[in-house]
Scaffold this active site. Structure first.
Site, PDB file in Angstrom:
ATOM      1  N   THR A 171       0.837  -1.213   0.000  1.00 19.85           N
ATOM      2  CA  THR A 171       0.000   0.000   0.000  1.00 19.85           C
ATOM      3  C   THR A 171       0.868   1.258   0.000  1.00 19.85           C
ATOM      4  OG1 THR A 171      -0.142   0.072   2.404  1.00 19.85           O
ATOM      5  CG2 THR A 171      -1.875  -1.144   1.263  1.00 19.85           C
ATOM      6  N   ASN A 188       3.648   0.313   8.116  1.00 26.31           N
ATOM      7  CA  ASN A 188       3.134   1.591   8.606  1.00 26.31           C
ATOM      8  C   ASN A 188       4.213   2.341   9.380  1.00 26.31           C
ATOM      9  OD1 ASN A 188       1.716   3.474  10.601  1.00 26.31           O
ATOM     10  ND2 ASN A 188       0.036   2.913   9.234  1.00 26.31           N
ATOM     11  N   GLU A 215     -32.254  16.344  -9.361  1.00 28.01           N
ATOM     12  CA  GLU A 215     -31.350  17.357  -8.812  1.00 28.01           C
ATOM     13  C   GLU A 215     -31.813  17.968  -7.498  1.00 28.01           C
ATOM     14  OE1 GLU A 215     -29.390  19.589 -12.425  1.00 28.01           O
ATOM     15  OE2 GLU A 215     -31.538  19.452 -12.695  1.00 28.01           O
TER      16      GLU A 215
END
Ligand SMILES: Cc1cc2nc3c(=O)[nH]c(=O)nc-3n(C[C@H](O)[C@H](O)[C@H](O)COP(=O)(O)OP(=O)(O)OC[C@H]3O[C@@H](n4cnc5c(N)ncnc54)[C@H](O)[C@@H]3O)c2cc1C
Ligand code: FES
Ligand code: FES
Length: 1348
Positions: free
Chosen positions: A277, A366, A1278
């Site tokens: 990652t 990490n 919308e």
């Protein structure tokens, strides 16, 4: 050790959907996503159910289930993972299950697929396979999950259409625990209404949007079994090193620690790819290149976890999910005193990334990346964790401290070393540890600032023996406030200490005004606000240790400690009862599920890039400008052309037709010619035999520029240089000057509204197949405007429109962003196809898509308002500036709609309004759901709120006083009957129990100093349709075949709004045949020519009318046959009609509503009708962090007689959540040079599951007939978007409560979006007053805001 020769390369063995794959030439650069989608030769068919949404792990569209056998535990582990981040080389011994592997329409669909489809959980369907796979994986591990587990499992999946509510509802059906009945009853409330604050009118009967009856149950026999061969492979003791080599990279996967250390010694620069990652993203986003990658995942020593006497040692390759489980178990088993560090880590792990990231990202990765926003490092460092390192030279231990982060000295990780494990110590009695984080979104978002803080007291005292403070997000890596900590030693834990600590921390942790990431003052405030929270938390815990010795936390401060919890949303949808036998128009009016819903859920729905590769197909990549305003000196494509596989490079000079084109109102260019006018403008395109080669070649194109002045990016700069698109738009009604003179009060103010990225989940995609004669081309393009694409392709090729066949089956979301740009991509791709004579595909990656295409216009509104003591508005003078970007696109039209919409629901007797579109050097902004209305109406609601603050009246009173009340003719000569507006307002007041809750909120706010609640109710009157009649026309073609089946073709584009489903309902109703007889194929320029763009909420209106017309023509023709034998079957009538030479094909046509508008005189009827609505939202804010949670929203909408309530409610909910994103969280950031920073879900945060209101109720107003529309229905695509601003104003209300308590009354500026930064900085207190402020002229800010 030398790199192995090709003959020594390994075979990659893994399984996909139960099928064994042996890949002899596995390339480390190939991701699983690419492999599944494109490698049809090996998998026999392309598995295109797994989608590309972002490529960076941030959207979940590519979610698959990854299963592995763990030989130690002898268990099979299943986890969800992002296929876009997984290199195929990492899959040795894994089993992959994709959406195709769990069920299909050809065999049997899986209950997850069935339920998401039946619950209306898909609209465009592009996110659906990812959603399905996240839930499927959860069910494999927990067949009867809790609602919390469902919410957690979906945290990594984004949906831009649905607003998530129906997805969650579908998943809840798997829960064992009883969930809300989700049903209204004629007797009263449902189980949501704990406090009985909602009331439902008597006449509403029990209704559901979908049924939970007859749902298929989970059946384990339907699941693919884990391949026994993989178990044997995992248990095999004779494992060997794996080596895979691609075109540029070698991947080595050793099996022993010794071998790993040798490799690291040999290739010290080679990264260890565990979850990939970090490594993968660097390669993708920063272009980092690693010739060798080492994968340590098969080395057992790195994945071992062991409990020790003094703590826990966790292997570096353990995934974050595994670490979370380990810590959770430890917290359950050990005494609380020992687990304070574990608890702090768990708190961070809960919101770190999404589940797909935590499942593959490693603990060691990490830590070793040392990312400034790492959520683990501050807490690990503050807790004195120890890193166990190894190299060929031996092992050593280092503390995880600031030397490790700086990479200097002995405590740094050397290139040849690896991290083996991390020792996390137990906490002690007099030690207190806390973790904090604040992000742009609660989940799956890197923090803005985080912190890990620890204090150790002298035993039995509050004297600090040791303290550690580490911050993330405030430097280039985790930052230690070391000196401050030393200074605090020996002090008592008192308010005096708190004050000193804040002061010295701010002095030590310096953040320059131009610091990367911006938000400098906010970050400074967060640093000390977190410390304040820590201070209180420690006081609270000391009190628990010894109740008598320590101070009580002041009552007013208690609220600072509460953390917002993500709860399972509850919801309710109310609409008129639809009982088929009572409904003459059936199946019109019924909640039929989306005609493609099941295919969305099985991955069988085909989008542009899912079309199988053609023979000899090529790929096109665009080269874009890196300058905002510059002369092009030269474009050198030579280096690009030399690269392998590259066939062509195309610039403006190569266009045989026209490079310039007219879009709506302005002139645009296909390729930049002499100069560039924004970063991201397309200058050149490169064509190669593969996507990788095309992108590599694009990077080699060298463009020389010469800077041009001025570079205009903001509205302020445009005004300074008088840089505008013409014409200026203005109008006046009444006598504004005179009214100002008689008004009791006058206020002046302004509001800035940021832009918005469409973030359709499917990026721009085109496939062009040249037919080989007469320049004929088949163009498959993801567009809302097929005709424009056809015209532009023809114009570029210098060909007649008639030879260009454009096709759209469906698009993965558009929201207005696929009206203009797709034509440009189609034209460039067609040019490449024409030149090479081969099929060419162009699929933008998310980052290019966001860079090149503009979005919603940023606005600045400056207003002067005259009003009376009772809140009546007498006069308004308003100026709008929109940032149009570098070309006109639809900006003037957008501005016109803004000026039309500025009234919203109010009668403004005297009004002067003027609007300008600023011409800047940013990518051209374009149409976006709401088309200028949301910005103008937000400014209106903002001055209404100011009037309330100034006059001392409540905002709802000022709104009520000024609402249209009686039939009133506006100056535009349109009759407005506000009856339904008033009904919506009153029902919303009643259903939301507005006044009762307002009182409760006031009470809450009195009790809570640091948390405030706010509530707001907003009315809506929005015009629907185009103001030019010809744009409201529509055509259709209906064929009846001899077996009785019917093919309907129309000019509308299916983009999730469900137009095809409604069209089928209409045809079924008109022809009086079952829905199953009718098929809608695709939209194509060959079937319905000259179709208008699908936008402005009127697709179903106009194409429905056309289909109705065609069906009626056919019925008329069939009438004689039918009346001859009235009892006969449809099939026999058709056969008989054919024999009687009755034509069984008819076109249908609707010429459009009777509208017209003169924008110079502002006279006319500019819209077909209005949609009315009201929304009430309640929020709670954290005044110390700027965080907020959406507590409840009630919406009432008048959409006439709904053709399909499920679809219409889906549109309302989805638009509401998109509006909530616009007004409260989505922020585009540009560098001072005009480069967009926010180019993916990693930096640009759209609402996720965690953002939807905890209680979300939508009701349709009981219908009144509206004769001029299709079956008295109204278009609602919308309208709901603007209602999202009720959350913005509820936030403003909460901030106002905080400010009032701190002695600040009156109006205050809250620009949109109301991000955590804006909320925090508006809640002025002792901490915001403490922070150093930079003189604005003394630095260059990191980012500029285009609305400034
Ligand atoms: C979408 C997304 C969201 C994210 N959100 C968050 C978040 O909210 N909070 C947060 O803190 N992080 C977040 N991250 C970052 C993520 O946690 C890290 O990227 C991840 O933990 C790194 O682990 P990995 O196994 O994938 O590393 P890899 O990419 O495999 O490796 C990363 C680096 O670490 C080195 N390395 C890995 N293992 C070792 C070892 N044993 N010894 C020496 N060096 C090693 C490698 O050489 C490489 O340089 C997010 C990432 C993504 C993609
Ligand atoms: S495409 Fe993989 S997460 Fe977005
Ligand atoms: S249905 Fe979720 S993105 Fe469209």
């Amino acid at each position: 050790m030398s790199l192995p020769s090709p003959t020594e390369l390994s075979e990659l063995i893994f399984f996909v959907n139960g099928r064994k794959i042996i890949e002899k030439n596995a390339d480390p650069e190939i991701s699983l996503l690419f492999y599944l989608r494109k490698k049809h030769i090996l998998l026999s068919v392309c598995l295109t159910g797994t989608k590309y949404g972002c490529g960076v792990g941030g959207c979940g569209a590519c979610t698959v289930m990854l299963s592995r056998y763990e030989p130690v535990s002898k268990k099979i582990q299943h986890y969800s993972a992002n296929a876009c981040l997984i290199p195929i080389c990492s899959l040795y011994g894994a089993a992959i299950t994709t959406v195709e592997g769990i069920g299909s329409t050809k065999s049997r669909i899986h209950p997850v697929q069935e339920r998401i489809a039946k619950s209306h959980g898909s609209q465009c369907g592009f996110c659906t396979p990812g959603m399905v796979m996240s839930i499927y994986t959860l069910l494999r591990n927990h067949p009867e999950p809790s609602t919390e587990q469902i919410i957690a499992a979906l945290a990594g999946n984004l949906c831009r259409c649905t607003g998530y509510r129906p997805i969650i509802e579908s998943c809840k059906t798997f829960c064992k625990e009883s969930v809300c009945c989700q049903v209204s009853s004629n007797k009263g409330n449902n189980c949501l209404d704990e406090e009985k604050v909602t009331s439902f009118p008597e006449e509403e009967n029990e209704v559901k949007l979908s049924t939970t009856d007859d749902l298929w149950l989970l059946d384990a026999t339907q699941d693919l079994i884990f391949p026994p061969e993989l178990i044997r492979m995992a248990e095999d003791l004779q494992k060997s090193t794996l080596v895979f080599r691609g075109e540029r990279i070698t991947w080595i996967s050793p099996i022993s620690l010794m071998e790993l250390l040798e490799l690291k010694d040999k290739y010290p620069k080679a990264p260890l790819a565990v979850g990939n990652t970090g490594v993968g993203l660097d390669m993708k986003l920063k272009g980092t290149f690693h010739p060798v990658i080492i994968s340590p995942t098969r080395v057992l020593e790195l994945s071992i976890m062991s409990y020790k006497k003094d703590g826990l040692t966790v292997g570096a390759t353990c995934s974050l999910a595994v670490v979370k489980d380990i810590l959770t178990n430890a917290v359950l088993e050990l005494p609380r005193e020992k687990t304070k560090i574990f608890c702090a880590l768990l708190q961070q792990l809960k919101s770190l990334g999404g589940p797909q990231i935590r499942n593959i990202a490693s603990f060691g990765g990490n830590i070793t990346i040392k990312h400034p926003a790492s959520d683990l490092n501050p807490i690990l460092a503050a807790s004195n964790c120890i890193l166990n390192l190894a190299s060929k030279e031996g092992t050593r231990q280092i503390p995880l401290n600031d030397s490790f982060f700086s990479g200097l000295g002995n405590d740094a990780l050397k290139p040849e070393e690896i991290l083996v494990s991390v020792h996390i110590p137990h906490s002690r009695k007099w030690e207190f540890i806390s973790a904090f984080r604040q992000a742009q979104r609660h989940e799956n978002a890197l923090c803005i600032v985080n912190a890990g803080m620890k204090v150790l007291f002298e035993e039995g005292t509050d004297i600090i023996r040791n303290v550690s403070i580490f911050y993330g997000g405030v430097g280039s890596t985790t930052t230690c406030a070391k000196k401050s900590c030393e200074d605090l030693i020996g002090r008592q834990w008192t308010e005096q200490m708190l004050h000193t600590a804040c002061k010295i921390v701010l002095e030590e942790v310096l953040l320059p005004g131009s610091a990367p990431g911006g938000m400098v003052e906010y970050k400074r405030t967060l640093m000390i606000s977190f410390f304040f929270k820590f201070y209180l938390k420690v006081l609270q815990e000391l009190k628990l240790v010894d109740n008598h010795r320590y101070y009580d936390i002041p009552k007013k401060d208690m609220s600072a400690l509460e953390i917002f919890q993500i709860k399972t949303p509850q919801s309710l949808q109310l609409f008129q009862v639809v009982v088929p036998e009572n409904l003459p128009q059936y199946p019109v009016g019924d909640s039929i599920m989306h005609e493609s819903a099941v295919k969305h859920a099985t991955g069988e729905a085909v989008y542009c890039d899912d079309i199988c590769p053609m023979d000899e197909e090529l790929f096109l990549a665009v080269v874009t400008s890196t300058r905002a305003h510059a002369k092009i000196i030269s474009i050198d494509v030579l280096q690009a052309l030399k690269l392998p596989g590259v066939l062509d490079a195309i610039t403006a000079q190569d266009i045989p037709g026209k490079n310039k084109f007219l879009s709506a109102t302005g002139t645009e260019m296909i390729f930049a010619e002499d100069k560039v006018i924004c970063v991201g403008q397309i200058v050149c395109a490169v064509v190669a035999d593969s996507e990788v080669h095309a992108k590599q070649a694009a990077a080699k194109v060298n463009i020389e520029y010469e800077a041009l002045e001025p570079v205009i990016l903001t509205i302020e700069e445009a005004v300074k240089h008088s840089s505008f698109f013409e014409p200026e738009r203005k109008f006046e009604q009444g006598n504004t000057e005179e009214a100002f003179e008689t008004a009791d009060h006058i206020l002046e103010g302004e509001l800035h509204i940021g832009g918005q990225e469409h973030f359709y989940m499917e990026t721009h995609s085109v496939l062009v197949v040249p037919k080989g004669e007469n320049k004929e081309m088949d163009v498959y393009v993801s567009t809302q405007d097929l005709t424009f694409a056809q015209q532009l392709v023809a114009s570029v090729l210098n060909a007649p429109f008639s030879v260009i066949k454009c096709h759209v089956k469906r698009i993965g979301g558009g929201f207005g962003g696929k009206t203009v740009k797709p034509a440009q991509f189609a034209a460039i791709t067609a040019l490449a196809a024409d030149r090479t004579g081969r099929a060419v595909r162009c699929i933008l990656d998310r980052s290019d898509d966001m860079l090149i295409t503009g979005g919603r216009h940023p606005y600045l509104g400056k207003y002067k308002v005259g009003f009376m003591n009772d809140g009546r508005i007498m006069a308004v003078d308003i100026r709008y500036y929109s940032n149009g970007g570098c070309t006109e696109d639809k900006s003037i039209l957008v501005l016109q709609v803004s000026m039309l919409g500025l009234f919203n629901a109010y009668k403004i007797p005297n009004l002067r309004c003027c609007g300008r579109v600023c011409k800047t050097n940013l990518p051209s902004n374009t149409s976006f759901r709401g088309f200028g209305f949301p910005q103008a109406a937000l400014i209106t609601e903002s001055w209404i709120t100011d009037v309330a603050a100034k006059s001392g009246l409540s905002p709802e009173k000022v709104r009520e006083v000024n609402l249209y009340k009686e039939a009133y003719q506006k100056h535009l000569k349109m009759d407005i009957d506000p009856d339904n507006l008033i009904r919506c307002w009153n029902e919303c007041m009643e259903k939301s129990s507005y006044y009762k809750r307002k009182m409760t909120i006031e009470e809450f706010n009195k009790q809570n100093y640091w948390k405030k609640k706010g509530i707001a109710i907003i009315p809506l009157k929005v015009p629907v349709g185009f103001s030019d009649q010809y744009l409201n026309q529509g055509a259709a073609l209906v064929h009846i075949y001899l077996d009785g089946s019917v093919l309907v073709t129309h000019g509308g584009i299916e983009m999730g709004q469900g137009i095809s489903t409604k069209i089928i309902q209409i045809a079924s109703h008109e022809l009086k045949i079952p829905l199953s007889y009718i098929h809608v194929y695709e939209t194509s320029t060959t079937m319905v020519p000259n179709a208008n763009v699908s936008s402005a909420s009127i697709g179903t209106d106009v194409y429905g009318m056309a289909v109705k017309d065609a069906c009626q023509t056919l019925l008329k023709r069939l009438e004689p046959v039918m009346s001859k034998s009235p009892k006969d079957s449809w099939e026999n009538w058709i056969k008989a009609a054919f024999k009687q030479s009755v034509s069984l094909s008819a076109t249908g046509y609707f010429r459009g509503y009777d509208v017209h508008m003169d924008w110079n005189t502002w006279e006319g009827h500019p819209c077909a009708y209005f949609v009315y609505a009201a929304a009430c939202s309640e929020v709670e804010i954290d005044c110390l962090t700027g965080d907020h949670q959406n507590i409840r929203t009630d919406i009432i909408v008048d959409i006439g007689c709904s053709i399909n309530p499920a679809m219409d409610i889906g549109q309302i909910e989805g638009a509401f959540i998109q509006g909530l994103g616009l007004f409260t969280m989505e922020e585009l950031k540009y560098s001072p040079e005009g480069v967009l920073y926010t180019r993916g879900p990693d930096h640009y945060k759209i609402p996720a599951v965690c953002d939807i209101p905890k209680e979300f109720n939508v009701s349709l107003l009981s219908p009144s007939q509206t004769s001029n529309t299709l079956y008295s229905s109204k278009g609602v695509g919308e309208a709901g978007l603007f209602l999202g601003c009720s959350v913005f104003f509820a936030i403003k209300d909460a901030i106002a409560a905080a400010r009032k308590e701190r002695g600040l009354t009156g109006t205050f500026l809250l620009n949109s979006p109301s991000t955590p930064e804006h909320i925090r900085m508006a809640c002025i207190d002792q901490f915001t007053k403490m922070i150093p402020r930079d003189d604005p002229g003394s630095y260059v800010p990191w980012a500029i805001s285009p609305s400034q």
